[in-house]
Design an enzyme around this catalytic site. Structure first.
Site, PDB file in Angstrom:
ATOM      1  N   ASN A  33      29.815 -14.766  54.526  1.00  0.00           N
ATOM      2  CA  ASN A  33      30.717 -15.754  55.115  1.00  0.00           C
ATOM      3  C   ASN A  33      31.651 -15.093  56.121  1.00  0.00           C
ATOM      4  OD1 ASN A  33      31.728 -15.326  52.186  1.00  0.00           O
ATOM      5  ND2 ASN A  33      33.490 -16.432  52.932  1.00  0.00           N
ATOM      6  N   ASP A  34      32.948 -15.236  56.032  1.00  0.00           N
ATOM      7  CA  ASP A  34      33.869 -14.885  57.123  1.00  0.00           C
ATOM      8  C   ASP A  34      33.625 -13.501  57.742  1.00  0.00           C
ATOM      9  OD1 ASP A  34      34.928 -16.928  55.611  1.00  0.00           O
ATOM     10  OD2 ASP A  34      36.742 -15.855  55.055  1.00  0.00           O
ATOM     11  N   GLN A  50      32.457 -11.036  54.734  1.00  0.00           N
ATOM     12  CA  GLN A  50      32.444 -11.448  53.331  1.00  0.00           C
ATOM     13  C   GLN A  50      30.979 -11.535  52.888  1.00  0.00           C
ATOM     14  OE1 GLN A  50      35.723 -13.001  51.421  1.00  0.00           O
ATOM     15  NE2 GLN A  50      35.855 -11.014  52.456  1.00  0.00           N
ATOM     16  N   TRP A  58      27.820 -18.084  47.445  1.00  0.00           N
ATOM     17  CA  TRP A  58      29.135 -17.456  47.449  1.00  0.00           C
ATOM     18  C   TRP A  58      29.501 -16.952  46.051  1.00  0.00           C
ATOM     19  CZ3 TRP A  58      33.913 -18.238  45.160  1.00  0.00           C
ATOM     20  CH2 TRP A  58      34.991 -17.560  45.772  1.00  0.00           C
ATOM     21  N   SER A  95      39.071 -12.094  52.486  1.00  0.00           N
ATOM     22  CA  SER A  95      39.181 -11.796  53.913  1.00  0.00           C
ATOM     23  C   SER A  95      40.419 -11.013  54.315  1.00  0.00           C
ATOM     24  CB  SER A  95      39.118 -13.093  54.707  1.00  0.00           C
ATOM     25  OG  SER A  95      37.795 -13.534  54.712  1.00  0.00           O
ATOM     26  N   ARG A 151      46.606 -15.944  51.256  1.00  0.00           N
ATOM     27  CA  ARG A 151      45.516 -14.989  51.523  1.00  0.00           C
ATOM     28  C   ARG A 151      45.226 -14.780  53.009  1.00  0.00           C
ATOM     29  NH1 ARG A 151      43.142 -19.469  48.827  1.00  0.00           N
ATOM     30  NH2 ARG A 151      41.789 -20.761  50.112  1.00  0.00           N
ATOM     31  N   ASP A 152      44.314 -13.839  53.251  1.00  0.00           N
ATOM     32  CA  ASP A 152      43.713 -13.568  54.563  1.00  0.00           C
ATOM     33  C   ASP A 152      44.702 -12.950  55.545  1.00  0.00           C
ATOM     34  OD1 ASP A 152      41.646 -14.870  53.287  1.00  0.00           O
ATOM     35  OD2 ASP A 152      41.992 -16.784  54.293  1.00  0.00           O
ATOM     36  N   GLU A 207      43.602 -21.230  56.018  1.00  0.00           N
ATOM     37  CA  GLU A 207      42.995 -19.929  55.744  1.00  0.00           C
ATOM     38  C   GLU A 207      42.863 -19.145  57.058  1.00  0.00           C
ATOM     39  OE1 GLU A 207      39.320 -21.504  53.907  1.00  0.00           O
ATOM     40  OE2 GLU A 207      40.027 -20.628  52.033  1.00  0.00           O
TER      41      GLU A 207
HETATM   42  N1  DQQ Z   1      36.818 -17.060  52.566  1.00  0.00           N
HETATM   43  C1  DQQ Z   1      37.386 -15.970  51.849  1.00  0.00           C
HETATM   44  C2  DQQ Z   1      38.848 -16.247  51.733  1.00  0.00           C
HETATM   45  C3  DQQ Z   1      39.075 -17.178  52.868  1.00  0.00           C
HETATM   46  C4  DQQ Z   1      37.844 -18.013  52.882  1.00  0.00           C
HETATM   47  C5  DQQ Z   1      36.694 -15.855  50.518  1.00  0.00           C
HETATM   48  C6  DQQ Z   1      37.590 -18.705  54.205  1.00  0.00           C
HETATM   49  O1  DQQ Z   1      39.606 -15.075  51.843  1.00  0.00           O
HETATM   50  O2  DQQ Z   1      40.262 -17.916  52.702  1.00  0.00           O
HETATM   51  O3  DQQ Z   1      35.334 -15.549  50.696  1.00  0.00           O
HETATM   52  O4  DQQ Z   1      36.242 -19.026  54.366  1.00  0.00           O
END
Ligand code: DQQ
Length: 474
Positions: A33-34, A50, A58, A95, A151-152, A207
């Site tokens: 993912n990200d 990710q 996931w 992330s 987060r992030d 996010e």
């Molecule tokens: N994906 C991550 C998080 C974020 C989200 C988890 C956004 O840190 O907020 O895999 O797709």
């Protein structure tokens, strides 16, 4: 840790999958993912992402890693971050970003659960990473605020001080980005919210935020949780708070999410984002992989103060056989099939005068009898750019819909489409200021045709160039 040969074997084992993109970055196998930690280090681009190395769904989130000399061709590298059994990231390394701390590459990321911020450094040129012994460096959200998510981290340095933008939401109010400040990346002080949104219009949690200068303005990007698209704000930033003057969706569809940007050595603001699947977990498990990164997109501030978005020029190095045509009248009664083009891995640049047609555009992945086809269309009446994937596949288990958004053409402005079709992904750039991403999963092996069309009136195709695209993998 998986040895690199194993990773290469995994990637090779999926190369015959007819839906696996050839020139979009994908994980060797399983889940992606990200994009994370996008950085140019000693001239080389590094992309972290990710990644669930164990399944194409996931969960159990690690940071995958790849490097590139040209932003286009990538080499897989060993996984950079894995959850530590007894660490604050025991349930996942979520992330974050990468920064250069006076020559020490440093990752700043979210450990879960609870959501806390952690750092890791490398002393061998970004290959292996050591988590800081005092992790988490931010152990909890500000006490006096009732938050939704925390987060992030996105970190930058200004005048000798580190700043962090964190994605969050203020309960019952809306998505927000919090600002923190530090002298050493280890001790952080909360400053204030950089921006707070309204839950009724831009969701209850944001996010993957980022804040950066663009032209003579600032841009703030956020991704709306849960998975409701990516938003940009253009405005001013005084070092504490962001004041938006203009805002909108960063992509007109729903597939593009959690982008990261990088100010590269050429001074360009380059962006990559996660493009998710349009099929369910069962189909992902059968495929053995899920999720890709977009092509690198370049952001600019246009002379009228709006956001410019275009693919980076480096993508031209993937161009193979070319086809060029010009001056074709498109009408509801004439079907223009580009017979020489039989592929689902291509780049198209087309300029169309929509004339009095209600809708006009290009069909891709067409089977000879039209049973499967995907429309990239401009709806002149509604001023909308759309991808209509409702007939893209005979399969019932894939998501098919009409998706799109506003693209208003000025009087006498022609439609300029720049399309990247890569098996199951379509990215459409229009007139340097709009972008629309979608996924399709045609079921027929002969769904490879390209056609031009106009409905409800006539349009004129002024010119079209099509290139077969080469794979980025050796
Ligand atoms: N994906 C991550 C998080 C974020 C989200 C988890 C956004 O840190 O907020 O895999 O797709």
């Amino acid at each position: 840790m998986q040895p690199l040969e194993h990773v290469c074997r995994l990637r090779a084992s999926l190369s015959n999958d007819p839906h696996r993109p050839q020139y979009h970055f994908s994980a060797p196998a399983n889940w992606l993912n990200d994009p994370n930690g996008l950085i140019q280090w000693r001239g080389q681009y590094h992309l972290f992402y990710q990644h669930n190395p164990d399944a194409p769904v996931w969960g159990n989130i690690h940071w995958g890693h790849a490097a590139s000399d040209d932003l286009i061709h990538w080499s897989d590298l060993p996984i950079a971050l894995s959850p530590s059994e007894d660490g604050p990231d025991r349930n996942g390394c979520w992330s974050g970003c990468a920064v250069d701390n006076d020559g020490v590459p440093t990752l700043v990321y979210t450990g879960v659960f609870p959501e806390v911020q952690c750092i890791a450094t490398s002393s061998d040129g970004l290959l292996t990473w050591k988590k800081h012994p005092t992790n988490p460096v931010i152990a909890s959200s500000p006490e006096h605020i009732d938050v939704v998510g925390f987060r992030d981290p996105y970190v930058w340095r200004k005048d000798g001080c580190w700043y962090m933008a964190l994605g969050t939401g203020i309960k019952d109010v809306g998505g927000a980005v919090f600002l923190y400040k530090s002298k050493d990346l280890i001790r952080w002080d909360y400053v204030n919210p950089i921006l707070v949104g309204d839950k009724n219009s831009t969701g209850e949690m944001w996010e993957c935020p980022s804040v950066f200068p663009l032209g003579n303005k600032y841009v703030l990007l956020v991704s709306i949780f849960p998975r409701a698209g990516t938003y940009y704000f253009i405005g001013s930033y005084d070092g504490n708070r962001f004041t938006p003057e203009l805002q909108g969706p960063l992509d007109l569809g729903t597939y593009f999410f959690a982008p990261q940007t990088l100010l590269d050595d050429q001074g360009r603001r380059t962006m990559l984002g996660w493009i998710w699947e349009g099929r369910n977990d069962e189909a992902q498990r059968a495929a053995g992989w899920a999720g890709i990164q977009s092509v690198p997109r370049q952001l600019t501030l246009l002379p009228d103060g709006t956001l410019g978005i275009e693919p980076v020029v480096e993508l031209q190095m993937l161009r193979g056989t070319a086809y060029h045509l010009s001056d074709i009248e498109l009408s509801p009664t004439s079907l223009t099939v580009l017979r020489d083009v039989q592929t689902n891995c291509l780049e198209i640049i087309a300029e169309v005068d929509p004339g009095d047609a209600e809708k006009c555009g290009i069909k891709v992945c067409c089977s000879p009898d039209g049973e499967e086809q995907t429309l990239i269309a401009y709806d002149h009446k509604a001023n909308r750019l759309v991808i209509d994937s409702s007939q893209s596949s005979l399969r019932e288990d894939v998501y098919r819909a009409v998706q799109g958004g506003t693209l208003a053409l000025a009087n006498s402005e022609t439609l300029k489409l720049h399309i990247f079709l890569d098996r199951s992904v379509i990215e459409v750039f229009a007139n340097g200021r709009a972008c629309l991403t979608s996924r399709i999963y045609p079921s027929r092996v002969d769904s490879l045709g390209v056609e031009l069309f106009a409905h409800g009136g006539s349009a004129k195709l002024q010119a079209i160039s099509i290139w077969k695209m080469q794979s980025i993998w050796k």
